[in-house]
Design a protein around this motif. Structure first.
Motif, PDB file in Angstrom:
ATOM      1  N   ASN A  44      41.075  35.801  40.437  1.00 52.06           N
ATOM      2  CA  ASN A  44      39.875  35.563  41.238  1.00 52.06           C
ATOM      3  C   ASN A  44      40.123  35.960  42.695  1.00 52.06           C
ATOM      4  OD1 ASN A  44      37.597  34.598  42.525  1.00 52.06           O
ATOM      5  ND2 ASN A  44      37.582  32.639  41.450  1.00 52.06           N
ATOM      6  N   GLY A  45      39.511  37.077  43.092  1.00 50.23           N
ATOM      7  CA  GLY A  45      39.545  37.502  44.486  1.00 50.23           C
ATOM      8  C   GLY A  45      38.149  37.583  45.066  1.00 50.23           C
ATOM      9  N   ILE A  46      37.236  36.789  44.517  1.00 52.01           N
ATOM     10  CA  ILE A  46      35.825  36.872  44.908  1.00 52.01           C
ATOM     11  C   ILE A  46      35.617  36.362  46.337  1.00 52.01           C
ATOM     12  CG2 ILE A  46      33.498  36.063  44.397  1.00 52.01           C
ATOM     13  CD1 ILE A  46      34.519  38.112  42.432  1.00 52.01           C
ATOM     14  N   GLU A  47      36.072  35.153  46.601  1.00 54.69           N
ATOM     15  CA  GLU A  47      35.907  34.522  47.919  1.00 54.69           C
ATOM     16  C   GLU A  47      34.462  34.687  48.409  1.00 54.69           C
ATOM     17  OE1 GLU A  47      39.015  34.015  51.521  1.00 54.69           O
ATOM     18  OE2 GLU A  47      38.159  36.025  51.355  1.00 54.69           O
TER      19      GLU A  47
ATOM     20  N   ALA B  55      39.088  40.479  39.781  1.00 58.07           N
ATOM     21  CA  ALA B  55      37.699  40.504  40.230  1.00 58.07           C
ATOM     22  C   ALA B  55      37.638  40.372  41.747  1.00 58.07           C
ATOM     23  CB  ALA B  55      36.918  39.371  39.570  1.00 58.07           C
ATOM     24  N   VAL B  56      36.953  41.336  42.388  1.00 59.93           N
ATOM     25  CA  VAL B  56      36.782  41.321  43.847  1.00 59.93           C
ATOM     26  C   VAL B  56      35.315  41.621  44.146  1.00 59.93           C
ATOM     27  CG1 VAL B  56      37.536  42.292  46.049  1.00 59.93           C
ATOM     28  CG2 VAL B  56      39.137  42.193  44.116  1.00 59.93           C
ATOM     29  N   GLU B  57      34.733  40.843  45.054  1.00 58.81           N
ATOM     30  CA  GLU B  57      33.333  41.066  45.412  1.00 58.81           C
ATOM     31  C   GLU B  57      33.172  42.411  46.126  1.00 58.81           C
ATOM     32  OE1 GLU B  57      30.224  37.397  46.200  1.00 58.81           O
ATOM     33  OE2 GLU B  57      31.849  37.713  47.600  1.00 58.81           O
TER      34      GLU B  57
ATOM     35  N   LEU C 226      32.185  33.092  37.193  1.00 62.61           N
ATOM     36  CA  LEU C 226      32.885  34.374  37.146  1.00 62.61           C
ATOM     37  C   LEU C 226      33.219  34.763  35.707  1.00 62.61           C
ATOM     38  CD1 LEU C 226      34.069  36.742  38.642  1.00 62.61           C
ATOM     39  CD2 LEU C 226      36.167  35.430  39.012  1.00 62.61           C
ATOM     40  N   ILE C 227      33.600  33.792  34.888  1.00 62.05           N
ATOM     41  CA  ILE C 227      33.858  34.085  33.472  1.00 62.05           C
ATOM     42  C   ILE C 227      32.582  34.577  32.799  1.00 62.05           C
ATOM     43  CG2 ILE C 227      34.408  33.015  31.244  1.00 62.05           C
ATOM     44  CD1 ILE C 227      36.399  31.230  32.728  1.00 62.05           C
TER      45      ILE C 227
ATOM     46  N   VAL D 111      43.975  34.630  43.840  1.00 64.43           N
ATOM     47  CA  VAL D 111      44.938  35.610  44.349  1.00 64.43           C
ATOM     48  C   VAL D 111      46.004  34.921  45.212  1.00 64.43           C
ATOM     49  CG1 VAL D 111      43.407  37.607  44.230  1.00 64.43           C
ATOM     50  CG2 VAL D 111      43.358  36.120  46.264  1.00 64.43           C
ATOM     51  N   GLY D 112      45.613  33.859  45.924  1.00 60.21           N
ATOM     52  CA  GLY D 112      46.589  33.119  46.715  1.00 60.21           C
ATOM     53  C   GLY D 112      47.630  32.449  45.834  1.00 60.21           C
TER      54      GLY D 112
END
Length: 672
Positions: A175-178, A216-218, A255-256, A280-281
């Motif tokens: 998860n890199g959505i933020e 996943a990145v926005e 997100l899933i 990601v962190g």
């Protein structure tokens, strides 16, 4: 039935994604803080490290006040499954272990270790793993746990628990959505440390063995998308996916659903739909723990808002007080009528109660808004029933109904409207024209329900303990009664089946007791028996004393009395015979001494009549003496016999009393 793996991969290959209901598009304002590299913070004057910074329980303390600790040294243990240790952010001295204001909406004090750094910043001995592929998965999971890693995306769930999933994993989602406005910590982390994030992903793949990895990145983070795509290009089963910007697309369930169309069931987990997700962190922290051997002691924190002079991202050590971060960014007090700092973003964050609040593992942002940027809770107005909150809810709930019941403390009704399915994203509050802080009401209602459940659980446990104790006491009582009953039946059965033998045993026991008494009496008689030459009075007294011993002594005394009479008669006969011999001898002497008729003048000889024959005088005197002696002996024998008879009668009476007493005792024992 959710979509199968092949269908999902076919759509992902052409970047066709699904969507989730509701959602909002707030102003991002990420450019305030994402234009500069992450800065390192100088050492703080003191670090306040809460012993619990995750979902679960805290470990036991390993340090005491006055101890000197090194950077990265564990302050608590992880012996319990849901416990994650915390570590010293720098070398120094433990100055206090006490309650301190916490990173919580209520600011409720929590147990905290205060460390004063010594300025040396000296690490413990690190143990990096040069090739994690040669290490067993269970050992890697233990290393992750010992490094103190929990989810850094906001939930704080222990990473080692999530990593031990036993269900097969099809999709590992990074998860890199933020998606929340203002926050840019993950954005900067992906831009600057994409390779290390990729190392963390590799470690997770080695442990979980998923079929596919989706990063996943926005799409509002083009630089992060590019760097992550470059870092993952060598892996065929790694795919970086650009997700449309929409809040709250970064929510786990949302997100899933966007990536796979699969919906995580209520009260379920992503593993129920063959997915597992990490921030990601978290991946960066896993790589730091395994490859570098470093525990989690820092994280990236965004300091932003119109009330700070230089919004930025910094590497903040865990335990750093908020006031020092604000000072580094240049806090502008004139922008706020009342000091206000929000930990988290504007949608899901909460206002802290003190600037002494420390940075913890789930702290990703400090928002310092001006009064115009973010409305106060005091600005709440009455609900106008516009239903905008229901349209914005990504979980398809009815926020308005939950609000009414939560505010009225009708908690059962609130739960009927699926209160706990709310992810507290804040989309409903964002679109509310009355500016009602809906999420705050939901959080309070959830806290009240949890408190009620805890009290109810305690009450149920107490009731169970009481009932268990009551049942145990009743069971023990019944067991005792049953034991006594069986013993009584056994005794009764034994008496019935072998009554004669039992009586014989009793009689034998009495006989043994009597024989023992008789043996003791015989021994006493043997020790006290005197020769036959002792006087009759001594024999009589001895017989009287022995009369109280036993029946055997009485019979023996009677026998001795008979022997005494016999001996007296024998003695009398012997005396008579001796007297006769004496008489005969005296006659001989008188005849031989007759010529010596001359006597002394003063001789005591009795005068004999003239007509008496001189030879007959000694015989007559001897006969008288003999008769007198015999008379005395007969009198003595008669007295002895009378005393013996009296002693026998006394003994017999005593014996009757003894037998009567023994009969009474035996009767009592049989009754018992």
């Amino acid at each position: 039935m959710f979509a199968d793996y092949d269908q999902i991969m076919e759509r992902l290959s052409v970047n066709q994604l699904w969507d989730f209901p509701g959602g909002v598009h707030p102003e991002q304002k990420k450019s305030l803080s994402n234009q500069h590299n992450i800065e390192a913070m100088p050492l703080a004057s003191a670090y306040y490290v809460p012993v619990k910074q995750h979902i679960g329980v805290h470990g036991e303390l390993l340090v005491e006040v006055g101890d000197h600790v090194l950077k990265g040294q564990a302050l608590t243990n992880n012996e319990q499954s849901m416990a994650v240790p915390v570590h010293a952010p720098s070398s120094g001295t433990v100055t206090n272990i006490a309650e301190h204001v916490s990173a919580h909406p209520s600011g409720i004090p929590e147990l905290t270790v205060t460390i004063e750094p010594d300025g040396q910043d000296q690490w413990i001995s690190l143990k990096p793993v040069p090739d994690f592929t040669k290490v067993a998965s269970v050992d890697l999971i233990n290393m992750i746990c010992e490094a103190g890693i929990s989810g850094l995306g906001g939930a704080g769930f222990p990473t080692h628990i999530k990593t031990t999933s036993v269900q097969p994993t099809e999709f590992l989602i990074i998860n890199g959505i933020e998606c929340e406005p203002y926050i840019s910590s993950d954005d900067r982390l992906m831009r600057e440390h994409a390779w290390q994030i990729r190392q963390g992903i590799d470690i997770l793949v080695h442990i979980l063995q998923p079929k596919q990895v989706l990063v996943a990145v926005e799409d509002n983070k083009p630089e992060a998308l590019e760097t992550m795509a470059i870092a993952c290009q060598q892996k065929d089963n790694y795919q970086v996916v650009s997700v449309p910007t929409k809040y709250p697309a970064g929510g786990e369930k949302q997100l899933i659903q966007v990536l796979t169309s699969r919906e995580v069931p209520a009260n379920g987990l992503p593993s129920d739909v063959a997915c597992i997700m990490y921030n990601v962190g978290t991946c960066y922290a896993i790589a730091d723990a395994i490859v570098e051997g470093k525990p989690l002691i820092k994280r990236v924190v965004t300091i932003t808002g119109e009330a700070v002079q230089t919004p930025k991202n910094v590497w903040a050590r865990l335990g750093t007080p908020v006031e020092e971060l604000l000072e580094s960014a240049g806090y502008l007090a004139n922008k706020q009528k009342e000091a206000r700092v929000v930990m988290g973003g504007p949608m899901m964050g909460f206002a802290i109660t003190s600037t002494k609040t420390p940075v913890v593992k789930i702290t990703n942002c400090l928002l310092v808004p001006s009064d115009e940027e973010l409305p106060h809770i005091d600005d709440e107005r009455a609900c106008i029933r516009c239903s905008a909150c229901a349209d914005a809810c990504p979980v398809s709930l009815l926020p308005q109904q939950m609000f009414w019941y939560s505010k009225a403390k009708e908690l059962d009704k609130a739960q009927e409207y699926h209160l706990f399915d709310c992810i507290e994203c804040g989309a409903c509050a964002y679109v509310c024209p009355s500016e009602i802080p809906l999420v705050h009401y939901y959080r309070q209602a959830k806290a009240d329900i949890r408190n009620q459940q805890e009290e109810k659980a305690k009450s149920e446990k107490a009731k169970i303990r009481f009932e268990a104790r009551k049942a145990r006491l009743q069971r023990e009582k019944e067991e005792r009664e049953e034991k006594h009953r069986l013993a009584a039946e056994a005794r009764k059965s034994s008496m019935t089946k072998d009554g004669g033998a039992a009586k014989d045993k009793i009689a034998a026991a009495l006989a043994r007791a009597k024989a023992k008494k008789e043996a003791l009496a015989k021994q006493a008689v043997a020790d006290t028996t005197t020769p036959s030459e002792k006087t009759t009075n001594e024999t009589s007294a001895r017989s009287t004393n022995q009369a109280t011993v036993s029946t055997e002594q009485t019979s023996k005394q009677t026998k001795q009395d008979k022997d005494s009479d016999k001996k007296a008669k024998v003695a009398a006969a012997i005396a008579k015979a001796k007297a006769k011999k004496t008489k005969q001898a005296a006659g001989v002497v008188d005849e031989t001494s007759a010529p010596s008729s001359k006597k002394k003048k003063n001789s005591p000889i009795t005068k004999i009549p003239e007509d008496t024959n001189e030879s007959e005088v000694p015989a007559a005197e001897s006969e008288k003496a003999k008769a007198a002696e015999l008379k005395k002996k007969r009198v003595a024998a008669a007295l002895a016999k009378a005393k013996a008879k009296k002693a026998r009668e006394a003994k017999a009476a005593k014996q009757k009393q003894t037998e009567a007493a023994e009969a009474n005792n035996n009767q009592g024992e049989e009754n018992n």
